[in-house]
Write a protein that holds these residues in place. Structure first.
Motif, short mmCIF file in Angstrom:
data_model
loop_
_atom_site.label_atom_id
_atom_site.label_comp_id
_atom_site.label_asym_id
_atom_site.label_seq_id
_atom_site.Cartn_x
_atom_site.Cartn_y
_atom_site.Cartn_z
N ALA A 259 -15.68 18.30 -25.01
CA ALA A 259 -14.92 17.41 -25.90
C ALA A 259 -14.31 16.24 -25.13
O ALA A 259 -13.22 15.76 -25.44
CB ALA A 259 -13.83 18.18 -26.66
N LEU A 260 -15.05 15.79 -24.11
CA LEU A 260 -14.61 14.64 -23.33
C LEU A 260 -15.32 13.40 -23.87
O LEU A 260 -16.55 13.37 -23.98
CB LEU A 260 -14.98 14.88 -21.86
N ASN A 261 -14.52 12.41 -24.23
CA ASN A 261 -15.05 11.18 -24.82
C ASN A 261 -15.37 10.20 -23.70
O ASN A 261 -14.47 9.66 -23.07
CB ASN A 261 -13.98 10.61 -25.76
N ALA A 262 -16.66 9.98 -23.42
CA ALA A 262 -17.03 9.25 -22.21
C ALA A 262 -18.03 8.13 -22.47
O ALA A 262 -18.72 8.12 -23.49
CB ALA A 262 -17.59 10.21 -21.17
N CYS A 263 -18.06 7.19 -21.54
CA CYS A 263 -19.10 6.16 -21.54
C CYS A 263 -19.40 5.80 -20.10
O CYS A 263 -18.66 6.15 -19.19
CB CYS A 263 -18.65 4.92 -22.33
N VAL A 264 -20.54 5.12 -19.89
CA VAL A 264 -20.88 4.64 -18.56
C VAL A 264 -20.96 3.12 -18.60
O VAL A 264 -21.65 2.56 -19.46
CB VAL A 264 -22.25 5.18 -18.08
N ILE A 265 -20.25 2.47 -17.70
CA ILE A 265 -20.36 1.01 -17.55
C ILE A 265 -21.35 0.74 -16.42
O ILE A 265 -21.21 1.26 -15.31
CB ILE A 265 -18.98 0.41 -17.21
N HIS A 266 -22.38 -0.07 -16.73
CA HIS A 266 -23.36 -0.51 -15.73
C HIS A 266 -23.02 -1.96 -15.41
O HIS A 266 -23.43 -2.86 -16.16
CB HIS A 266 -24.77 -0.38 -16.27
N PRO A 267 -22.24 -2.20 -14.35
CA PRO A 267 -21.63 -3.52 -14.16
C PRO A 267 -22.60 -4.69 -14.22
O PRO A 267 -22.31 -5.70 -14.84
CB PRO A 267 -20.99 -3.41 -12.78
N PHE A 268 -23.77 -4.55 -13.56
CA PHE A 268 -24.66 -5.71 -13.48
C PHE A 268 -25.25 -6.05 -14.84
O PHE A 268 -25.47 -7.22 -15.16
CB PHE A 268 -25.75 -5.48 -12.44
N ASP A 269 -25.51 -5.07 -15.65
CA ASP A 269 -26.04 -5.34 -16.98
C ASP A 269 -24.92 -5.80 -17.92
O ASP A 269 -25.15 -6.63 -18.80
CB ASP A 269 -26.73 -4.10 -17.55
N LEU A 270 -23.73 -5.27 -17.73
CA LEU A 270 -22.60 -5.69 -18.56
C LEU A 270 -22.26 -7.16 -18.31
O LEU A 270 -21.89 -7.89 -19.23
CB LEU A 270 -21.37 -4.82 -18.25
N ALA A 271 -22.47 -7.59 -17.07
CA ALA A 271 -22.17 -8.98 -16.72
C ALA A 271 -23.17 -9.92 -17.38
O ALA A 271 -22.97 -11.13 -17.42
CB ALA A 271 -22.19 -9.16 -15.21
N GLY A 272 -24.27 -9.37 -17.90
CA GLY A 272 -25.26 -10.19 -18.58
C GLY A 272 -25.94 -11.18 -17.66
O GLY A 272 -26.41 -12.22 -18.09
N ALA A 273 -25.99 -10.86 -16.38
CA ALA A 273 -26.56 -11.81 -15.43
C ALA A 273 -28.07 -11.62 -15.30
O ALA A 273 -28.53 -10.56 -14.96
CB ALA A 273 -25.90 -11.64 -14.07
N ALA B 73 -17.33 13.34 -36.37
CA ALA B 73 -18.80 13.39 -36.25
C ALA B 73 -19.22 14.79 -35.88
O ALA B 73 -18.53 15.50 -35.14
CB ALA B 73 -19.25 12.40 -35.20
N ALA B 74 -20.36 15.23 -36.41
CA ALA B 74 -20.87 16.56 -36.04
C ALA B 74 -21.26 16.53 -34.58
O ALA B 74 -21.91 15.61 -34.12
CB ALA B 74 -22.08 16.90 -36.90
N ARG B 75 -20.84 17.54 -33.83
CA ARG B 75 -21.22 17.59 -32.43
C ARG B 75 -22.38 18.48 -32.32
O ARG B 75 -23.22 18.74 -31.85
CB ARG B 75 -20.09 18.11 -31.59
N ASN C 103 -14.19 5.48 -30.50
CA ASN C 103 -15.01 6.71 -30.49
C ASN C 103 -14.13 7.96 -30.48
O ASN C 103 -14.45 8.96 -31.11
CB ASN C 103 -15.92 6.73 -29.26
N GLN C 104 -13.03 7.89 -29.72
CA GLN C 104 -12.16 9.06 -29.64
C GLN C 104 -11.61 9.42 -31.03
O GLN C 104 -11.50 10.60 -31.38
CB GLN C 104 -11.00 8.82 -28.66
N SER C 105 -11.32 8.40 -31.82
CA SER C 105 -10.76 8.69 -33.15
C SER C 105 -11.81 9.30 -34.07
O SER C 105 -11.47 9.89 -35.09
CB SER C 105 -10.18 7.41 -33.76
N PHE C 106 -13.10 9.21 -33.70
CA PHE C 106 -14.16 9.83 -34.51
C PHE C 106 -14.62 11.17 -33.94
O PHE C 106 -15.48 11.82 -34.51
CB PHE C 106 -15.38 8.89 -34.59
#
Ligand code: ZN
Length: 266
Positions: free
Chosen positions: A141-155, A264-266, A257-260
């Motif tokens: 029940a851990l609400n997580a995401c991964v940031i991929h810095p180079f793709d997030l930068a849109g470079a 949402a069905a897990r 996401n945490q508020s959902f």
């Protein structure tokens, strides 16, 4: 002399402060790096420096607004594609997956926070992290995401050769974040990959996945795939700034996401 405090680093809290300062809605930021070859001009810990410095910059910018906290860095991850080079250290897939699952379990046991933003400095971790996110959610029940810095930068590099490893993007960001670690005198001699089409076929083909390596002579001659000669500190600064700005929406989405979570069905 002495190290300067970073008040939003978990490791710098005392134990009574943990329950006083962290809440269920706090977001834990976990930098994941790698110790692996990055050509002759960048150090083995490039991905550690990038993940850690960006995490600190994110927390400096958004820490108060989103209640961000820095977790200790995982400095060794999946680097088998570079294991031909002295100094590269890699975990097995099984160990890395078990380590992250264990981290998730420990977070849930030891901390009130239930949000996790992984800042992934090493592209080779992407596939496994995508799948682990779902396990962290469904099993812990851990609400997580991964940031991929180079793709997030849109470079995008716009270069003839796609920028994969030790090229213009990574070198630029290192010139911005840790210039003293860049061996500038060795950048000029960097070579283009021998067969640019191989980069497209072996790395970027969405139809087929290949176990590509940086000692494959079709991809790289000196461990680099990309062109560090196009790098500059200004470009790196712009990428870092764009990543920091883009991260605002990521943290907002994570809280949404945490508020959902319960709904949402897990
Ligand atoms: Zn790297």
């Amino acid at each position: 002399m002495g190290r300067s405090p970073f008040p939003r680093s978990l490791g710098e809290l005392t134990f009574p402060e943990v329950s006083r300062k962290l809440k269920e809605s706090s977001i834990l930021c976990l930098p994941i790096g790698a110790i692996e070859q990055h050509g002759a001009h960048l150090p083995l810990n490039t991905d550690v420096v990038v993940a850690e410095e960006l995490t600190r910059a994110l927390i400096a910018r958004w820490g108060d607004q989103f209640d961000l906290w820095q977790l200790p860095t995982l400095s060794i991850s999946l680097s088998l594609e570079h294991d031909w080079a002295p100094g590269t250290l890699s975990l097995s897939v099984q160990t890395f997956a078990a380590l992250l699952k264990e981290m998730g379990r420990e977070i849930v046991r030891a901390l009130p926070a239930r949000n996790l933003a992984i800042v992934n400095g090493h592209g080779g971790n992407r596939g496994i992290l995508e799948n682990l996110l779902r396990e962290l959610r469904s099993d812990l029940a851990l609400n997580a995401c991964v940031i991929h810095p180079f793709d997030l930068a849109g470079a995008t590099s716009g270069a003839a050769v796609r920028d994969v490893h030790g090229g213009a993007r990574e070198t630029s960001v290192m010139l911005a974040l840790a210039p003293d670690l860049v061996r500038r005198d060795l950048i000029a001699g960097a070579e283009q990959p021998p067969v640019p089409d191989s980069v497209a076929a072996l790395i970027f083909d969405r139809g087929v996945t290949w176990p590509w390596r940086t000692d494959d002579p079709r991809l790289a001659r000196t461990g680099i795939i990309g062109d560090p000669r196009e790098a500059s500190a200004e470009r790196g600064r712009a990428m870092v700034d764009s990543m920091i700005e883009a991260a605002r929406d990521v943290f907002a989405r994570l809280l949404e996401n945490q508020s959902f979570m319960g709904k949402a069905a897990r």
